[in-house]
Write a protein that holds these residues in place. Sequence first.
Motif, PDB file in Angstrom:
ATOM      1  N   LEU A  24      -5.483  16.106  -9.179  1.00  0.00           N
ATOM      2  CA  LEU A  24      -4.898  14.893  -8.614  1.00  0.00           C
ATOM      3  C   LEU A  24      -5.849  14.369  -7.552  1.00  0.00           C
ATOM      4  CD1 LEU A  24      -1.179  16.000  -8.082  1.00  0.00           C
ATOM      5  CD2 LEU A  24      -2.172  14.788 -10.043  1.00  0.00           C
ATOM      6  N   ASP A  25      -6.346  13.167  -7.763  1.00  0.00           N
ATOM      7  CA  ASP A  25      -7.219  12.508  -6.789  1.00  0.00           C
ATOM      8  C   ASP A  25      -6.400  11.424  -6.100  1.00  0.00           C
ATOM      9  OD1 ASP A  25     -10.182  13.447  -7.348  1.00  0.00           O
ATOM     10  OD2 ASP A  25      -9.209  13.219  -9.301  1.00  0.00           O
ATOM     11  N   ARG A  26      -6.221  11.573  -4.801  1.00  0.00           N
ATOM     12  CA  ARG A  26      -5.421  10.608  -4.044  1.00  0.00           C
ATOM     13  C   ARG A  26      -6.125   9.261  -4.020  1.00  0.00           C
ATOM     14  NH1 ARG A  26      -1.609  11.189   0.702  1.00  0.00           N
ATOM     15  NH2 ARG A  26      -0.832   9.057   0.816  1.00  0.00           N
ATOM     16  N   LEU A  27      -5.372   8.237  -4.323  1.00  0.00           N
ATOM     17  CA  LEU A  27      -5.846   6.857  -4.258  1.00  0.00           C
ATOM     18  C   LEU A  27      -5.210   6.193  -3.043  1.00  0.00           C
ATOM     19  CD1 LEU A  27      -5.347   6.038  -8.046  1.00  0.00           C
ATOM     20  CD2 LEU A  27      -7.505   6.599  -6.901  1.00  0.00           C
ATOM     21  N   PRO A  28      -5.670   5.023  -2.659  1.00  0.00           N
ATOM     22  CA  PRO A  28      -5.046   4.345  -1.520  1.00  0.00           C
ATOM     23  C   PRO A  28      -3.566   4.042  -1.790  1.00  0.00           C
ATOM     24  CG  PRO A  28      -7.158   3.340  -2.046  1.00  0.00           C
ATOM     25  CD  PRO A  28      -6.847   4.298  -3.167  1.00  0.00           C
ATOM     26  N   ASP A  29      -2.758   4.156  -0.755  1.00  0.00           N
ATOM     27  CA  ASP A  29      -1.354   3.776  -0.866  1.00  0.00           C
ATOM     28  C   ASP A  29      -1.257   2.282  -1.121  1.00  0.00           C
ATOM     29  OD1 ASP A  29      -0.850   6.400  -0.222  1.00  0.00           O
ATOM     30  OD2 ASP A  29      -0.059   5.994   1.770  1.00  0.00           O
ATOM     31  N   ASP A  30      -0.183   1.870  -1.759  1.00  0.00           N
ATOM     32  CA  ASP A  30      -0.005   0.440  -2.012  1.00  0.00           C
ATOM     33  C   ASP A  30       0.687  -0.227  -0.825  1.00  0.00           C
ATOM     34  OD1 ASP A  30       2.752   0.969  -2.315  1.00  0.00           O
ATOM     35  OD2 ASP A  30       2.623   1.002  -4.495  1.00  0.00           O
ATOM     36  N   ALA A  31       0.907  -1.520  -0.921  1.00  0.00           N
ATOM     37  CA  ALA A  31       1.487  -2.305   0.176  1.00  0.00           C
ATOM     38  C   ALA A  31       2.885  -1.827   0.548  1.00  0.00           C
ATOM     39  CB  ALA A  31       1.520  -3.785  -0.199  1.00  0.00           C
ATOM     40  N   GLU A  32       3.592  -1.230  -0.418  1.00  0.00           N
ATOM     41  CA  GLU A  32       4.938  -0.713  -0.143  1.00  0.00           C
ATOM     42  C   GLU A  32       4.905   0.707   0.414  1.00  0.00           C
ATOM     43  OE1 GLU A  32       4.300  -2.097  -3.376  1.00  0.00           O
ATOM     44  OE2 GLU A  32       4.890  -4.033  -2.545  1.00  0.00           O
ATOM     45  N   GLY A  33       3.706   1.270   0.591  1.00  0.00           N
ATOM     46  CA  GLY A  33       3.574   2.612   1.148  1.00  0.00           C
ATOM     47  C   GLY A  33       3.702   3.725   0.123  1.00  0.00           C
ATOM     48  N   ARG A  34       3.730   3.370  -1.156  1.00  0.00           N
ATOM     49  CA  ARG A  34       3.830   4.406  -2.190  1.00  0.00           C
ATOM     50  C   ARG A  34       2.490   5.112  -2.350  1.00  0.00           C
ATOM     51  NH1 ARG A  34       6.175   0.835  -6.994  1.00  0.00           N
ATOM     52  NH2 ARG A  34       4.343  -0.280  -6.262  1.00  0.00           N
TER      53      ARG A  34
END
Length: 108
Positions: free
Chosen positions: A47-57
């Motif tokens: 699992l490679d963490r990606l940037p969170d989205d605008a909703e914080g997900r």
Amino acid sequence: GTRQHARNPAVPSAQEHAAWMQRVLADPSVELMLIEADAAPAGMVRLDRLPDDAEGRTHYEVSIAIRAAHRSKGLASAALRLVRRLKPAAVLHAEILPANAASIELFR
């Protein structure tokens, strides 16, 4: 055979692989998990963490590789179900090459 569906299908040298492994293990944004079957190594999930989205997900890119001897036994789908239990609210992404029919079906 595992590399045939990778972004870079070239097989790395032992030194290149060792350097990659050191980077992965040192990176807190990467989670590398081993898959075992009958007490033997059968594959991995990364699992490679990606940037969170605008909703914080939280978003992750998922990579799954299963050893040839263990394919078509449901290990990849079991691993993906466990990832979903581990990260129930995360948005999961997978980049799949068009020729990788098994992964296309798995992620559907």
